[in-house]
Design a protein around this motif. Structure first.
Motif, PDB file in Angstrom:
ATOM      1  N   ILE A 206      -8.172  -5.795   5.236  1.00 19.30           N
ATOM      2  CA  ILE A 206      -7.947  -5.761   3.945  1.00 19.30           C
ATOM      3  C   ILE A 206      -9.126  -6.576   2.985  1.00 19.30           C
ATOM      4  O   ILE A 206      -9.406  -7.578   3.461  1.00 19.30           O
ATOM      5  N   ILE A 207      -9.468  -5.858   2.111  1.00 21.63           N
ATOM      6  CA  ILE A 207     -10.788  -6.334   1.384  1.00 21.63           C
ATOM      7  C   ILE A 207     -10.337  -6.691  -0.065  1.00 21.63           C
ATOM      8  O   ILE A 207      -9.616  -5.811  -0.648  1.00 21.63           O
ATOM      9  N   SER A 208     -10.713  -7.807  -0.552  1.00 21.20           N
ATOM     10  CA  SER A 208     -10.083  -8.315  -1.805  1.00 21.20           C
ATOM     11  C   SER A 208     -10.875  -9.520  -2.464  1.00 21.20           C
ATOM     12  O   SER A 208     -11.766  -9.836  -1.845  1.00 21.20           O
ATOM     13  N   LYS A 209     -10.424  -9.518  -3.492  1.00 19.20           N
ATOM     14  CA  LYS A 209     -10.903 -10.791  -4.308  1.00 19.20           C
ATOM     15  C   LYS A 209     -10.667 -12.208  -3.661  1.00 19.20           C
ATOM     16  O   LYS A 209      -9.576 -12.030  -3.223  1.00 19.20           O
ATOM     17  N   SER A 210     -11.378 -13.092  -3.808  1.00 16.82           N
ATOM     18  CA  SER A 210     -11.071 -14.426  -3.005  1.00 16.82           C
ATOM     19  C   SER A 210      -9.782 -15.124  -3.584  1.00 16.82           C
ATOM     20  O   SER A 210      -9.118 -15.801  -2.982  1.00 16.82           O
ATOM     21  N   GLU A 211      -9.687 -14.833  -5.132  1.00 15.93           N
ATOM     22  CA  GLU A 211      -8.385 -15.662  -5.637  1.00 15.93           C
ATOM     23  C   GLU A 211      -6.994 -15.291  -5.082  1.00 15.93           C
ATOM     24  O   GLU A 211      -5.977 -15.833  -5.402  1.00 15.93           O
ATOM     25  N   TYR A 212      -7.095 -13.783  -4.523  1.00 19.92           N
ATOM     26  CA  TYR A 212      -5.914 -13.450  -4.102  1.00 19.92           C
ATOM     27  C   TYR A 212      -5.528 -13.769  -2.499  1.00 19.92           C
ATOM     28  O   TYR A 212      -4.465 -13.262  -1.944  1.00 19.92           O
ATOM     29  N   VAL A 213      -6.316 -14.320  -1.939  1.00 16.48           N
ATOM     30  CA  VAL A 213      -6.444 -14.542  -0.472  1.00 16.48           C
ATOM     31  C   VAL A 213      -5.047 -15.141   0.062  1.00 16.48           C
ATOM     32  O   VAL A 213      -4.250 -14.796   1.126  1.00 16.48           O
ATOM     33  N   GLY A 214      -4.467 -16.520  -0.749  1.00 21.98           N
ATOM     34  CA  GLY A 214      -3.501 -17.019  -0.311  1.00 21.98           C
ATOM     35  C   GLY A 214      -1.986 -16.005  -0.649  1.00 21.98           C
ATOM     36  O   GLY A 214      -1.369 -15.828   0.750  1.00 21.98           O
ATOM     37  N   SER A 215      -1.982 -15.599  -1.494  1.00 21.98           N
ATOM     38  CA  SER A 215      -0.783 -14.541  -1.650  1.00 21.98           C
ATOM     39  C   SER A 215      -0.893 -13.371  -0.636  1.00 21.98           C
ATOM     40  O   SER A 215       0.195 -13.008  -0.323  1.00 21.98           O
ATOM     41  N   ILE A 216      -2.075 -12.701  -0.491  1.00 23.06           N
ATOM     42  CA  ILE A 216      -2.176 -11.825   0.698  1.00 23.06           C
ATOM     43  C   ILE A 216      -1.723 -12.328   2.084  1.00 23.06           C
ATOM     44  O   ILE A 216      -0.913 -11.364   2.807  1.00 23.06           O
ATOM     45  N   ILE A 217      -2.249 -13.591   2.351  1.00 27.88           N
ATOM     46  CA  ILE A 217      -1.842 -14.006   3.716  1.00 27.88           C
ATOM     47  C   ILE A 217      -0.236 -14.356   3.750  1.00 27.88           C
ATOM     48  O   ILE A 217       0.083 -13.912   4.775  1.00 27.88           O
ATOM     49  N   ALA A 218       0.263 -14.784   2.803  1.00 26.01           N
ATOM     50  CA  ALA A 218       1.780 -14.944   2.686  1.00 26.01           C
ATOM     51  C   ALA A 218       2.595 -13.711   3.012  1.00 26.01           C
ATOM     52  O   ALA A 218       3.467 -13.712   3.560  1.00 26.01           O
ATOM     53  N   LEU A 219       1.844 -12.699   2.318  1.00 29.86           N
ATOM     54  CA  LEU A 219       2.566 -11.217   2.288  1.00 29.86           C
ATOM     55  C   LEU A 219       2.563 -10.895   3.847  1.00 29.86           C
ATOM     56  O   LEU A 219       3.658 -10.319   4.452  1.00 29.86           O
ATOM     57  N   CYS A 220       1.398 -11.132   4.471  1.00 30.33           N
ATOM     58  CA  CYS A 220       1.244 -10.399   5.850  1.00 30.33           C
ATOM     59  C   CYS A 220       2.069 -11.308   6.865  1.00 30.33           C
ATOM     60  O   CYS A 220       2.511 -10.678   7.835  1.00 30.33           O
ATOM     61  N   MET A 221       2.148 -12.576   6.664  1.00 32.72           N
ATOM     62  CA  MET A 221       3.072 -13.363   7.385  1.00 32.72           C
ATOM     63  C   MET A 221       4.475 -13.253   7.444  1.00 32.72           C
ATOM     64  O   MET A 221       5.046 -13.096   8.489  1.00 32.72           O
ATOM     65  N   ASP A 222       4.954 -12.586   6.375  1.00 32.94           N
ATOM     66  CA  ASP A 222       6.151 -12.309   5.907  1.00 32.94           C
ATOM     67  C   ASP A 222       6.632 -11.063   6.777  1.00 32.94           C
ATOM     68  O   ASP A 222       7.566 -10.878   6.971  1.00 32.94           O
ATOM     69  N   LYS A 223       5.318 -10.430   6.907  1.00 34.87           N
ATOM     70  CA  LYS A 223       5.624  -9.084   7.670  1.00 34.87           C
ATOM     71  C   LYS A 223       5.428  -9.124   9.129  1.00 34.87           C
ATOM     72  O   LYS A 223       4.892  -8.419   9.863  1.00 34.87           O
ATOM     73  N   ARG A 224       5.631 -10.480   9.557  1.00 36.74           N
ATOM     74  CA  ARG A 224       5.322 -10.834  10.852  1.00 36.74           C
ATOM     75  C   ARG A 224       3.942 -10.387  11.495  1.00 36.74           C
ATOM     76  O   ARG A 224       3.464 -10.050  12.619  1.00 36.74           O
TER      77      ARG A 224
ATOM     78  N   ILE B 129      -0.269 -11.401  12.344  1.00 40.10           N
ATOM     79  CA  ILE B 129      -1.056 -12.481  12.777  1.00 40.10           C
ATOM     80  C   ILE B 129      -2.567 -12.366  12.204  1.00 40.10           C
ATOM     81  O   ILE B 129      -2.905 -11.294  12.449  1.00 40.10           O
ATOM     82  N   ILE B 130      -2.978 -13.443  11.630  1.00 39.99           N
ATOM     83  CA  ILE B 130      -4.444 -13.252  10.859  1.00 39.99           C
ATOM     84  C   ILE B 130      -5.357 -13.405  12.109  1.00 39.99           C
ATOM     85  O   ILE B 130      -5.453 -14.331  13.100  1.00 39.99           O
ATOM     86  N   LYS B 131      -6.457 -12.527  12.019  1.00 39.74           N
ATOM     87  CA  LYS B 131      -7.266 -12.455  13.259  1.00 39.74           C
ATOM     88  C   LYS B 131      -8.774 -12.928  12.670  1.00 39.74           C
ATOM     89  O   LYS B 131      -9.319 -13.890  13.404  1.00 39.74           O
ATOM     90  N   ASN B 132      -9.155 -12.812  11.478  1.00 39.04           N
ATOM     91  CA  ASN B 132     -10.411 -13.096  11.033  1.00 39.04           C
ATOM     92  C   ASN B 132     -10.564 -13.108   9.255  1.00 39.04           C
ATOM     93  O   ASN B 132      -9.547 -12.389   8.753  1.00 39.04           O
ATOM     94  N   GLN B 133     -11.202 -13.874   8.956  1.00 39.47           N
ATOM     95  CA  GLN B 133     -11.659 -13.886   7.518  1.00 39.47           C
ATOM     96  C   GLN B 133     -13.082 -14.081   7.177  1.00 39.47           C
ATOM     97  O   GLN B 133     -13.764 -14.997   7.693  1.00 39.47           O
ATOM     98  N   ILE B 134     -13.440 -12.998   6.617  1.00 36.97           N
ATOM     99  CA  ILE B 134     -15.106 -13.071   6.502  1.00 36.97           C
ATOM    100  C   ILE B 134     -15.397 -12.812   4.965  1.00 36.97           C
ATOM    101  O   ILE B 134     -14.842 -12.121   3.981  1.00 36.97           O
TER     102      ILE B 134
END
Length: 595
Positions: free
Chosen positions: A407-425, A427-432
C-alpha cells in the motif's frame, strides 16, 4: 521488419493512458478529425461510463520519421489491479512499453507492479511524465521518484500532457529510436501467439495474434497447437480503427484472422498458430495461467435460461480470458455456475456485461475465496463454496490463502491504514518512506478479508490517496468455520459464508439484522437464525402480518376472545409449515454491503 515497433502503454489507474493514446492516433493521422472522440479505444459503453479501461486494445499507426515510414503497433492496457492479466498478455506481444506517471500523483502501487511485469519480459521502458500542465504537478519530485525506480537519466524522462498534446512528437521519436524492432525470420515456419479474441455474430470468432516467425497468407491452412484444430484463413489483416484485410501478415506484426470458428472452446488465449504443412517445432511461451482470487456463484433468475447463460458465458470468456467458471447447483437457486474472478471490480463488470451484452438477468451469491481443507483421514480438498465444506467432525484443519499487500499512501494516513489492516487480521511486514511524504507499507493479509470492501475502505480513510497492489503468497492455517443462515429452520445455502471463528458471532448478528429489514413480511412469522454447525448464535424475527380477529367480538366473556385467537394461531402455525419464504435479490447483495 526494421520499420516495425510494437509497444504498449502501462500505468496506474487514471494516470492518462487512454487520453495519451488518443493524441498519438491524432498526431499520426490514423484517425480523421471527424471520427475522433475522447478515449477512442475504449469501445465498450461500460468503459466510457466508468472512465476506466477494461480490455486491452490494439491499433496500428503509420508514422513518418526522418523521411522513413514506420509502422507502430500500439496496445492500450487497463490500469486497475483486477485487470492485470490483460496487461500481462499485452506485454507478451510487445518489445517496449511507455510507463506513464501522473505528475500530480507520483508513482503508485500499480505503476510498480506493471513495471515489474514489463521488466520480467525484458521490454525497453520509456518513462513519460504526464499531466505536466496541471497546477498541482510536482515535476521535480516525481522525476526523482522515476529515476530512483528505473535508474534512468533525467533527460530520458519525456514530459508530456495528453490533454494539451504537449510532448507527443518526442514520445513518437523515442518509440522509433529506443524500442528495438522485432526479431524473427519471415522465411521460417509460422509461429504466432494468440493474445486476444472476440465474438462476431456474423463471422464467428475473430482471433488477434502477434507473428514471431514466418508469415500467414489469406487462404493458408493453419493449425492451433493447443487444441489441435485446423482451419483455413478466410481473411487476415491488420487492426486499424476498423479491421483492414491484407494479403499476408509477416513476422513481427500484429494482426487478426477470421476462419469461421463457431465454437468458443476452440480458441485459447496464449495458444500458438502454425501452418498445417510446415508446423513449427517451437511453441511460443505464452503467459502464466490466470489465478482467480474471488469465487462467486452466478445463477439465472429463470431456471429455464441456464443453457442461454452457458452460451453467454462462453462468448464472454473469449473477450475476457481471465474469467474461469464451472457448473454447480444450489438447493435455493437451482442450476448455475461457480465463477472465479480476479477481484470485486472484475466480478461487478462481468455481471453488468452479462446483463447488457447478452440480456441475462442473474443472481450473484456471496463471494468467497478458495480454502484448503485437510481431513482427519489425511487427504486435502479444495473448497471454493460454503456448500462444499465437509462435516466439522471430519476436518483436521483448514488453510486459507494469504496475500502480500503493498500500500502506497501519504504519511498522514499511516495510522488509520495500519488500524484497518490489523482489523482485517493483517500482519505488518515493512514500512518504507519513499519520500518525506509518501510511505510504502507491506502487509500479510488473509485474502478472504480483503474480498469484500477492503479497497473501498482503504480509499475512504486515505481520501483516495492510497493505492493497493497484491500478490498471492500461499496458504496458512486458520480457525475457519461455516456460518449458515436459516429461515424457519431451513438452511439457505446461497447466504452461507466461511468466516473466521473470532468474527463469526459479529458477522452472524449483523447479517440477521440486515435480513430482517430486507425480507418482506408474510402472513406467518419468519425466524432468521445464524448457526455454526448445530449451535445457533444469533436470531431475529420478522413478525407476521395479522388480521384483527377480535374486531367482531365486542363485550362478552374473555374465553370467546381466547378461542378466536387460538384458532388464528393454529392457522398461522399450519401456514408456516407449508409456506416458503421468497428471498429478494437485495438480500443476497446485502451480505456484500455489511457495514
Amino acid at each position: 521488419m526494421e520499420n516495425i515497433r510494437n509497444f504498449c502503454i502501462i500505468a496506474h489507474i487514471d494516470h492518462g493512458k487512454s487520453t495519451l493514446a488518443d493524441r498519438l492516433l491524432e498526431f499520426t493521422q490514423t484517425v480523421q478529425k471527424r471520427d475522433m472522440q475522447a478515449q477512442l479505444l475504449d469501445d465498450m459503453d461500460l468503459e466510457r461510463e466508468r472512465g476506466i479501461t477494461i480490455k486491452s486494445h490494439a491499433i496500428q499507426m503509420d508514422y513518418l520519421y526522418q523521411g522513413k515510414k514506420y509502422v507502430l503497433n500500439l496496445i492500450d492496457t487497463p490500469g486497475h489491479v483486477d485487470f492485470s492479466y490483460e496487461v500481462s498478455r499485452s506485454i507478451a506481444a510487445c518489445e517496449g512499453a511507455l510507463l506513464i506517471v501522473d505528475a500530480a500523483q507520483g508513482i503508485e502501487a500499480q505503476t510498480i507492479s506493471n513495471l515489474y511485469l514489463a521488466l520480467g519480459q525484458d521490454l525497453e521502458i520509456i518513462p513519460v511524465l504526464n499531466k505536466i500542465d496541471l497546477p498541482g504537478a510536482m515535476i521535480e519530485e516525481v522525476s526523482d521518484q522515476i529515476i530512483d525506480l528505473l535508474g534512468c537519466k533525467p533527460d530520458e524522462i519525456i514530459h508530456a500532457s495528453g490533454k494539451e498534446g504537449i510532448g507527443i512528437s518526442d514520445i513518437l521519436a523515442a518509440i522509433v529510436e529506443r524500442i528495438p524492432s522485432p526479431e524473427g525470420n519471415p522465411e521460417a515456419e509460422l509461429q504466432a501467439l494468440i493474445f486476444d479474441s472476440s465474438f462476431n455474430s456474423f463471422r464467428g470468432i475473430e482471433v488477434i495474434f502477434r507473428v514471431f516467425n514466418g508469415r500467414i497468407r489469406k487462404g493458408d491452412k493453419v493449425k492451433f497447437v493447443a487444441t489441435g484444430k485446423q482451419y483455413e484463413a478466410d481473411e487476415v489483416g491488420v487492426l486499424r480503427l476498423d479491421k483492414e484485410p491484407r494479403e499476408f501478415i509477416g513476422a513481427g506484426d500484429v494482426g487478426y484472422i477470421i476462419s469461421g470458428i463457431k465454437e468458443a472452446k476452440e480458441v485459447k488465449v496464449g495458444d500458438t498458430i502454425t501452418h498445417v504443412a510446415r508446423p513449427t517445432p517451437l511453441i511460443v511461451k505464452g503467459f502464466e495461467d490466470v489465478k482467480p482470487m474471488v469465487f462467486a456463484g452466478i445463477y439465472p433468475v429463470e431456471t429455464s435460461e441456464f443453457e442461454e447463460l452457458r452460451a453467454s458465458m462462453e462468448k464472454l470468456q473469449l473477450n475476457d480470458a481471465s474469467l474461469v467458471w464451472e457448473p454447480e447447483t444450489s438447493a435455493a437457486l437451482g442450476f448455475g455456475f461457480r465463477c472465479g474472478f480476479l477481484g470485486m471490480l472484475h466480478m461487478e463488470i462481468v455481471q453488468e456485461r452479462l446483463e447488457r451484452e447478452f440480456d441475462m438477468t442473474v443472481i450473484t451469491t456471496v463471494p468467497s475465496v478458495q480454502f484448503h481443507c485437510y481431513l482427519t483421514r489425511g487427504e486435502m480438498i479444495k473448497i471454493s463454496a460454503p456448500s462444499e465444506m465437509p462435516d466439522p467432525s471430519l476436518i483436521d484443519h483448514i488453510e486459507e490463502p494469504f496475500i502480500k499487500a503493498q500500500i502506497i499512501s501519504k504519511s498522514e494516513y499511516v495510522g488509520s491504514i495500519i488500524a484497518l489492516c490489523m482489523d482485517k487480521r493483517g500482519i505488518i511486514k515493512n514500512q518504507i518512506y519513499l519520500t518525506s511524504d509518501r510511505v510504502e507499507l507491506s502487509f500479510d493479509l488473509p485474502l478472504s478479508e480483503i474480498v469484500f470492501d477492503f479497497f473501498d475502505k482503504l480509499k475512504t480513510i486515505s481520501r483516495g490517496y492510497a493505492s493497493l497492489d497484491y500478490e498471492l503468497i500461499g496458504f496458512r492455517e486458520s480457525n475457519m468455520v461455516k456460518l449458515d443462515i436459516m429461515l424457519n429452520g431451513e438452511k439457505v445455502d446461497a447466504l452461507s459464508a466461511i468466516v473466521h471463528r473470532d468474527k463469526a458471532y459479529d458477522w452472524g448478528k449483523r447479517l440477521c439484522e440486515k435480513l430482517r429489514e430486507l425480507l418482506p413480511r408474510q402472513m406467518f412469522e419468519i425466524a432468521i437464525q445464524a448457526a455454526i454447525g448445530q449451535k445457533i448464535i444469533a436470531r431475529e424475527t420478522v413478525k407476521a402480518m395479522r388480521k384483527n380477529v377480535l374486531a367482531k367480538c365486542y363485550g362478552g366473556d374473555i374465553s370467546r376472545k381466547r378461542k378466536l385467537l387460538e384458532k388464528q394461531k393454529k392457522g398461522k402455525k399450519r401456514m408456516r409449515q407449508v409456506g416458503n419464504v421468497e428471498i429478494p435479490q437485495e438480500a443476497f447483495m446485502a451480505v456484500l454491503k455489511l457495514e
